[in-house]
Scaffold this active site. Structure first.
Site, PDB file in Angstrom:
ATOM      1  N   ASN A 196      -5.392  -9.890  -4.142  1.00 25.63           N
ATOM      2  CA  ASN A 196      -6.616  -9.604  -4.816  1.00 25.63           C
ATOM      3  C   ASN A 196      -6.749 -10.290  -6.059  1.00 25.63           C
ATOM      4  O   ASN A 196      -8.140 -10.797  -6.479  1.00 25.63           O
ATOM      5  CB  ASN A 196      -6.901  -8.343  -4.739  1.00 25.63           C
ATOM      6  CG  ASN A 196      -5.925  -7.664  -5.367  1.00 25.63           C
ATOM      7  OD1 ASN A 196      -4.840  -8.049  -5.701  1.00 25.63           O
ATOM      8  ND2 ASN A 196      -6.534  -6.284  -5.837  1.00 25.63           N
ATOM      9  N   SER A 221       0.498  -2.863  -1.202  1.00 23.82           N
ATOM     10  CA  SER A 221       0.108  -1.617  -0.738  1.00 23.82           C
ATOM     11  C   SER A 221       1.471  -0.633  -0.841  1.00 23.82           C
ATOM     12  O   SER A 221       2.514  -0.848  -0.962  1.00 23.82           O
ATOM     13  CB  SER A 221      -0.196  -2.009   0.804  1.00 23.82           C
ATOM     14  OG  SER A 221       0.802  -2.437   1.501  1.00 23.82           O
ATOM     15  N   GLU A 251       3.793  -1.563  -8.282  1.00 22.39           N
ATOM     16  CA  GLU A 251       2.145  -1.368  -8.890  1.00 22.39           C
ATOM     17  C   GLU A 251       1.320  -1.343  -7.405  1.00 22.39           C
ATOM     18  O   GLU A 251       1.219  -2.190  -6.731  1.00 22.39           O
ATOM     19  CB  GLU A 251       1.877  -2.587  -9.446  1.00 22.39           C
ATOM     20  CG  GLU A 251       2.737  -2.862 -10.840  1.00 22.39           C
ATOM     21  CD  GLU A 251       2.342  -1.690 -11.908  1.00 22.39           C
ATOM     22  OE1 GLU A 251       1.319  -1.263 -11.724  1.00 22.39           O
ATOM     23  OE2 GLU A 251       2.814  -1.881 -12.896  1.00 22.39           O
ATOM     24  N   CYS A 282      -7.505  -3.042  -7.450  1.00 24.42           N
ATOM     25  CA  CYS A 282      -6.785  -1.860  -7.345  1.00 24.42           C
ATOM     26  C   CYS A 282      -7.204  -0.882  -8.085  1.00 24.42           C
ATOM     27  O   CYS A 282      -7.212   0.428  -8.055  1.00 24.42           O
ATOM     28  CB  CYS A 282      -5.418  -2.242  -7.647  1.00 24.42           C
ATOM     29  SG  CYS A 282      -4.957  -2.675  -9.315  1.00 24.42           S
TER      30      CYS A 282
HETATM   31  P1  NAD Z   1       0.440  -5.891   0.930  1.00 23.60           P
HETATM   32  O1  NAD Z   1       1.188  -5.001   0.597  1.00 23.60           O
HETATM   33  O2  NAD Z   1      -0.027  -6.327   2.074  1.00 23.60           O
HETATM   34  O3  NAD Z   1       1.281  -7.340   0.359  1.00 23.60           O
HETATM   35  C1  NAD Z   1       1.509  -7.457  -1.024  1.00 23.60           C
HETATM   36  C2  NAD Z   1       2.729  -8.737  -0.885  1.00 23.60           C
HETATM   37  O4  NAD Z   1       3.995  -8.098  -0.268  1.00 23.60           O
HETATM   38  C3  NAD Z   1       2.456  -9.974  -0.038  1.00 23.60           C
HETATM   39  O5  NAD Z   1       3.107 -10.901  -0.839  1.00 23.60           O
HETATM   40  C4  NAD Z   1       3.063  -9.762   1.176  1.00 23.60           C
HETATM   41  O6  NAD Z   1       3.653 -10.970   1.791  1.00 23.60           O
HETATM   42  C5  NAD Z   1       4.252  -8.775   0.873  1.00 23.60           C
HETATM   43  N1  NAD Z   1       4.760  -7.786   1.794  1.00 23.60           N
HETATM   44  C6  NAD Z   1       4.114  -7.251   2.807  1.00 23.60           C
HETATM   45  N2  NAD Z   1       4.688  -6.299   3.619  1.00 23.60           N
HETATM   46  C7  NAD Z   1       5.801  -6.410   3.177  1.00 23.60           C
HETATM   47  C8  NAD Z   1       7.018  -5.885   3.479  1.00 23.60           C
HETATM   48  N3  NAD Z   1       7.101  -5.126   4.597  1.00 23.60           N
HETATM   49  N4  NAD Z   1       8.276  -6.035   2.929  1.00 23.60           N
HETATM   50  C9  NAD Z   1       8.099  -6.941   1.836  1.00 23.60           C
HETATM   51  N5  NAD Z   1       7.095  -7.453   1.433  1.00 23.60           N
HETATM   52  C10 NAD Z   1       5.993  -7.270   1.959  1.00 23.60           C
HETATM   53  O7  NAD Z   1      -0.690  -5.906  -0.168  1.00 23.60           O
HETATM   54  P2  NAD Z   1      -2.058  -6.497  -0.357  1.00 23.60           P
HETATM   55  O8  NAD Z   1      -2.748  -6.308   0.919  1.00 23.60           O
HETATM   56  O9  NAD Z   1      -1.677  -7.938  -0.740  1.00 23.60           O
HETATM   57  O10 NAD Z   1      -2.776  -5.850  -1.639  1.00 23.60           O
HETATM   58  C11 NAD Z   1      -3.725  -4.664  -1.513  1.00 23.60           C
HETATM   59  C12 NAD Z   1      -3.038  -3.546  -2.126  1.00 23.60           C
HETATM   60  O11 NAD Z   1      -2.434  -3.742  -3.309  1.00 23.60           O
HETATM   61  C13 NAD Z   1      -3.908  -2.444  -2.412  1.00 23.60           C
HETATM   62  O12 NAD Z   1      -3.338  -1.078  -2.120  1.00 23.60           O
HETATM   63  C14 NAD Z   1      -4.111  -2.406  -3.994  1.00 23.60           C
HETATM   64  O13 NAD Z   1      -4.631  -1.180  -4.482  1.00 23.60           O
HETATM   65  C15 NAD Z   1      -2.801  -3.015  -4.321  1.00 23.60           C
HETATM   66  N6  NAD Z   1      -2.773  -3.430  -5.750  1.00 23.60           N
HETATM   67  C16 NAD Z   1      -2.002  -2.976  -6.666  1.00 23.60           C
HETATM   68  C17 NAD Z   1      -2.287  -3.414  -8.113  1.00 23.60           C
HETATM   69  C18 NAD Z   1      -1.593  -2.729  -9.077  1.00 23.60           C
HETATM   70  O14 NAD Z   1      -1.677  -3.497 -10.251  1.00 23.60           O
HETATM   71  N7  NAD Z   1      -1.380  -1.633  -9.125  1.00 23.60           N
HETATM   72  C19 NAD Z   1      -2.944  -4.628  -8.119  1.00 23.60           C
HETATM   73  C20 NAD Z   1      -3.413  -5.166  -7.147  1.00 23.60           C
HETATM   74  C21 NAD Z   1      -3.462  -4.863  -5.907  1.00 23.60           C
END
Ligand code: NAD
Length: 460
Positions: A114, A188, A209, A243
């Protein structure tokens, strides 16, 4: 795509000790700043291609943010890295106690889609300031930005110091098998669980995060026009894919109609009558998320917006009322441009709703009433709080940013980011000039005397 990356080269470089050197850390931070000058245009273009972010938006929420993190780190590095002297109890004197901030080592930073540049480069600033080497794994869902980051980093840094490895989940899983010294993950909760489980195999500390359902609450005294502007801006930036976006809004029942009118007018003022053609309004990242969000529209009353364009992955800024209470919309993080507006008669309804769910990243309160602010802050746990605004809690550098419980653990930005990648090493240095025999076995001191003298020995 897997990776054949092996951490050994980076670890070997780190062990040589150059990274801990303050001048070396400054040089790396300056290198990153110069690389941003050169690559900023490509990053902005990539952010447009992936999420339709305008250059203004991209600078405000991504590249400008990283630049300010670099400036802040450079300004404070000397102070942050200074060993800190602490008191030594009289019973150990003569002696000297210090805390020495040391880099943790070689770290892994995994980012989401995002804010795909900010959320890997901002932790990188903290890691470099702390004297660490880093591997960055950007999200595969924003491929243009991932590739622009690959070019920026891999053409700037020595591969033993920082490198980008592109790929999806399998790549991340392969990287997680390597014995990093810290893992910084943004994404996530589901992936966060897998990351933590993988990190446990090598006992690697993690920062997570994550996200959550961040509520906004209007008090009866709220300035409706200002609240509408600040909620609309925080909710619909990046088409709601933020987020810390307010997930839903609670409004005193008697103010629902005038507040919805304010929201409608504000959306029109910000994005015109046709947000699809506004340069300030983005798109949904992919078809999967688009389908997930359009399914969430089912069952609620659309008070404003609701238009979609599948070809463009466009969903209009949408205000919803009367959402089905047991449905996904009110159970899971929305993460898109849909804003449910909920009436309340009594604060206890809000508190009950929030306490039945995991702690969100943010709590937004719109009221001047200090006792209402205090009451709600005490009753509703969250990572952070912002009063009479949304999202701006990320701006003051002195405020650590992070979640709590299911919204995350650990924190980032400014000094908090530096601390995340730093090991605070305790060092006690005693003199050998005095050596009190009573402290060695066989113990000659009675329990009564030990109790009387313990305060002197322990310092408290
Ligand atoms: P995601 O968890 O699907 O992916 C994030 C990253 O993790 C990607 O690089 C992906 O390749 C990797 N990944 C995915 N599954 C994995 C696994 N099982 N093992 C290891 N790596 C894995 O998240 P997203 O869809 O990219 O982001 C959305 C989420 O992120 C929302 O819930 C949002 O609230 C959160 N978010 C939090 C913050 C914060 O600062 N707290 C900031 C932005 C987004």
């Amino acid at each position: 795509m897997h990776t054949d990356f092996q951490i050994d080269g980076m670890k070997a470089f780190f062990v040589k000790g150059s990274c801990a050197n303050i001048a070396f850390r400054r040089e790396q931070l300056n290198k990153l700043a110069r690389a941003l000058d050169v690559h900023e245009h490509f990053l902005h273009q990539a952010l447009y291609d992936d999420l339709r972010k305008s250059p203004v938006d991209a600078y405000a929420s991504e590249t400008g943010f990283i630049r300010s993190e670099i400036r802040y780190a450079l300004k404070n590095l000397h102070r942050w890295t200074r060993p800190q002297r602490v008191a030594t109890p009289a019973g150990l004197q003569p002696a000297h106690s210090r805390i020495i901030p040391e880099p943790k080592g070689t770290v892994l930073i995994i980012g989401p889609w995002n804010y795909p540049a900010q959320l890997v480069l901002s932790p990188l600033v903290s890691a470099l300031a702390a004297g660490c080497c880093a591997v960055l794994k950007p999200s595969e869902l924003t491929p243009h930005t991932s590739s622009a980051l690959h070019n920026l980093i891999n053409n700037t840094f020595d591969p033993e110091i920082v490198r980008v490895i592109e790929g999806g989940r399998e790549t991340a899983e392969a990287l997680l098998e390597q014995p990093f010294d810290h893992i910084f993950f943004t994404g996530s909760a589901a992936a966060g669980r897998s990351i933590m489980a993988a990190a446990a195999q090598n006992l690697i500390p993690v920062t997570l995060e994550l996200g959550g359902k961040s509520p906004a609450v209007l008090g009866a005294d709220a300035n409706l026009a200002v609240a509408a502007r600040r909620i609309v801006r925080g909710k619909f930036m990046n088409a709601g894919q933020t987020c810390v976006a307010p997930d839903h809004v609670w409004v005193p029942r008697q103010l629902i109609t005038p507040f919805i009118k304010e929201l409608q007018q504000t959306i029109r003022q910000f994005y015109s009558g046709s947000p699809q053609h506004s340069p300030d309004y983005g798109r949904i990242v992919n078809r999967r998320h688009f389908d997930r969000l359009t399914a969430l529209l089912e069952g609620s009353h659309v008070a404003c917006g609701g238009q979609i364009d599948t070809k463009e992955l466009y969903i209009a800024p949408t205000i919803l009322t009367n959402p089905p209470s047991g449905g996904t919309l009110m159970q899971e993080e929305i993460f898109g441009p849909l804003l449910p507006v909920l009436p309340y008669d009594d604060e206890q309804e809000i508190i009950r709703f929030c306490r039945l769910r995991p702690a969100p990243l943010a709590l937004y309160l719109f009221t001047q009433n200090r006792s209402a602010q205090k009451r709600l802050m005490e009753a509703i746990p969250s990572g952070g709080v912002c009063i009479n605004d949304t999202v701006s809690q990320l701006i003051p550098k002195g405020l650590p940013f992070g979640g709590r419980g299911a919204s995350g653990m650990g924190s980032c930005h400014g000094k908090a980011g530096f601390d995340t990648f730093t090991h605070f090493r305790s060092v006690l240095r005693r003199s050998t000039r005095f050596d009190i025999q009573a402290f060695y076995p066989p113990m000659k001191v009675s329990l009564e005397n030990l109790k009387r003298g313990y305060r002197f020995f322990a310092g408290a």
